[in-house]
Structures are given as structure tokens and as C-alpha cells.
Design an enzyme around this catalytic site. Structure first.
Site, PDB file in Angstrom:
ATOM      1  N   ARG A  49      48.910  74.389  21.118  1.00  0.00           N
ATOM      2  CA  ARG A  49      47.996  74.610  22.179  1.00  0.00           C
ATOM      3  C   ARG A  49      47.150  74.372  22.222  1.00  0.00           C
ATOM      4  O   ARG A  49      46.646  75.849  22.285  1.00  0.00           O
ATOM      5  CB  ARG A  49      49.376  75.537  22.803  1.00  0.00           C
ATOM      6  CG  ARG A  49      49.482  75.700  23.879  1.00  0.00           C
ATOM      7  CD  ARG A  49      50.648  76.519  25.136  1.00  0.00           C
ATOM      8  NE  ARG A  49      50.124  76.504  26.064  1.00  0.00           N
ATOM      9  CZ  ARG A  49      49.573  77.340  27.297  1.00  0.00           C
ATOM     10  NH1 ARG A  49      48.149  78.174  26.303  1.00  0.00           N
ATOM     11  NH2 ARG A  49      49.468  77.511  28.044  1.00  0.00           N
ATOM     12  N   SER A 120      59.690  72.277  29.624  1.00  0.00           N
ATOM     13  CA  SER A 120      59.350  73.006  29.602  1.00  0.00           C
ATOM     14  C   SER A 120      60.924  72.966  30.829  1.00  0.00           C
ATOM     15  O   SER A 120      60.017  72.628  31.615  1.00  0.00           O
ATOM     16  CB  SER A 120      58.583  73.843  30.026  1.00  0.00           C
ATOM     17  OG  SER A 120      57.184  74.278  29.324  1.00  0.00           O
ATOM     18  N   LYS A 149      50.686  83.238  28.004  1.00  0.00           N
ATOM     19  CA  LYS A 149      50.329  82.149  28.485  1.00  0.00           C
ATOM     20  C   LYS A 149      50.308  82.153  30.418  1.00  0.00           C
ATOM     21  O   LYS A 149      50.684  83.170  30.975  1.00  0.00           O
ATOM     22  CB  LYS A 149      51.330  80.822  29.286  1.00  0.00           C
ATOM     23  CG  LYS A 149      51.820  80.104  27.987  1.00  0.00           C
ATOM     24  CD  LYS A 149      53.321  79.484  28.599  1.00  0.00           C
ATOM     25  CE  LYS A 149      52.805  78.741  28.936  1.00  0.00           C
ATOM     26  NZ  LYS A 149      53.849  77.867  29.226  1.00  0.00           N
TER      27      LYS A 149
END
Length: 225
Positions: A49, A120, A149
Site C-alpha cells: 500500500r 473494504s 490511514k
């Protein structure tokens, strides 16, 4: 691989799901070193990511992705790319994970074929839409508050997972957001098949030990569920 065998394999892979990009590691430490230690400690799946402030771009991003991809292949764990389908296909990654603001899950499924697709989901409506789109697993959360995040929603608590299970959602679930070795067992007891972490491993002084503690907590909770 038939549907049942694939689902069983996904559940196994979700147990200690490690997410990392270059911005998540301490300065001066190669990301591939942290990943290698995490796998030795018990990480069962890795997601690349590369987002947020300070994330790599262009050639540097792709070069790191290849290093991490090859390491996962050598160690025998799935390698997932966050959001970027083009990069996943270039690397022959094992799958892609998308959020609600990324490319539509149904479109990603068409592009990646039988590769793993994670989506998600914050609540049951998003979970049900992901299932219809062909998701192989759900990333549910944030379960607890997290600063990793930048675009994270407010914490839902383990009840988000519990409610999905009570409503009959059987797809493999990995909990995400603010999870540590201390609270991982509660996430699994609520119905998750595993836990997903970033900083609990990437920022740990000893990433191998951090992964080992997470694996122990998850395995114990699964055995007593």
C-alpha cells in the site's frame, strides 16, 4: 481450485495480514527487511500500500513493489496490491484490494479474473455490495481508532463484524484499524478470520516478534471460538 478450497485458503491467508508501504517504515530501514522479519514471525499475507504523504511514485514505487513481490513468492505467502490494478497485473500479484472510493469492485473483478479480490466494508450494506461484485474477502473497519490511514473513518468497534455475521454474511473477513496483539483476540472472537495491521508490525522495534505475538493471539482465539 474450487470455490470451497479457495475460501478455505483465503481464511488461512487472512490470519496475520500485513500492510506496508515505504512511508510506514522507520527511516533508514529497508521495507523488504521488515517484510522478511514479519513473514518469519508469522505474517500470512502481505498488501503493498504505497499511499499518503511521502509515498513513492513512478519507477521507485514499481521497483520496491517488485522486491516485495519476489520476497513473498520466495516465502510462499500471497502478495496483494492496494488499489492499483495496472501495477498488480504488471507484477502478476496474487490479488488486489480496493476501498469504497477506489475503482469499482465489479470492474476490478473483470480485470483481474480469478485473482484474489478484497474490498473494504464499513457496514453491512457495503459488505453485501462487495459480495455481489465478486469479492473473495472483506476488510472490515476501522475497528479501533487509527492514525495510520489518513482517510480513515471513525472506529466501528468489533460489533461491525459481529453484526455482519449475525446477518448471515459468511465471506472471509479480516478486521482492520488500530489492531494490536492485545486486542486482536476480541476481533477474531467477534467473527473475523484474521487481523490486518500496519504499524503494529512496521513500527515495532522487533517486527518478527510483533508478528509472532499477533499470530499467537489469532490462533488462540480461533482455537477457542
Amino acid at each position: 481450485m474450487n470455490a470451497t478450497r479457495k475460501e478455505d485458503a483465503v481464511r488461512q491467508a487472512l490470519r496475520v495480514y500485513f500492510i506496508m508501504g515505504s512511508s510506514n517504515v522507520p527511516a533508514g530501514i529497508p521495507p523488504e527487511l521488515i517484510l522478511a522479519e514479519a513473514i518469519r514471525g508469522g505474517a500470512t499475507l502481505f498488501q503493498y500500500r504505497e499511499k499518503g504523504t511521502g509515498g513513492l511514485r513512478g519507477k521507485a514505487r514499481t521497483e520496491l513493489a517488485w522486491k516485495l513481490r519476489l520476497l513473498c513468492r520466495e516465502r510462499g505467502i500471497p502478495f496483494i496490491v492496494n488499489d492499483d490494478v495496472d501495477l498488480a497485473l504488471e507484477l502478476d500479484a496474487d490479488g488486489v484490494h480496493v476501498g469504497q472510493e477506489d475503482e469499482a469492485a465489479s470492474a476490478v473483478r473483470t480485470r483481474i479474473g480469478s485473482k484474489l479480490l478484497g474490498v473494504s466494508a464499513y457496514h453491512e450494506a457495503e459488505a453485501e455490495a462487495a459480495i455481489r461484485a465478486g469479492a473473495d474477502y472483506l476488510g472490515v473497519g476501522p475497528i479501533f481508532a487509527t492514525r495510520t490511514k489518513e482517510d480513515a473513518k471513525s472506529a466501528s468497534g468489533v460489533q461491525a463484524i459481529r453484526r455482519m455475521r449475525e446477518l448471515g454474511i459468511r465471506l472471509p473477513i479480516v478486521g482492520i484499524g488500530g489492531i494490536t496483539a492485545e486486542n486482536a483476540a476480541g476481533v477474531v472472537r467477534a467473527g473475523a478470520d484474521g487481523v490486518s495491521v500496519i504499524s503494529a508490525i512496521s513500527s515495532a522495534e522487533y517486527p518478527r516478534e510483533a508478528a509472532r505475538r499477533l499470530a499467537t493471539a489469532v490462533e488462540s482465539a480461533l482455537a477457542n471460538r
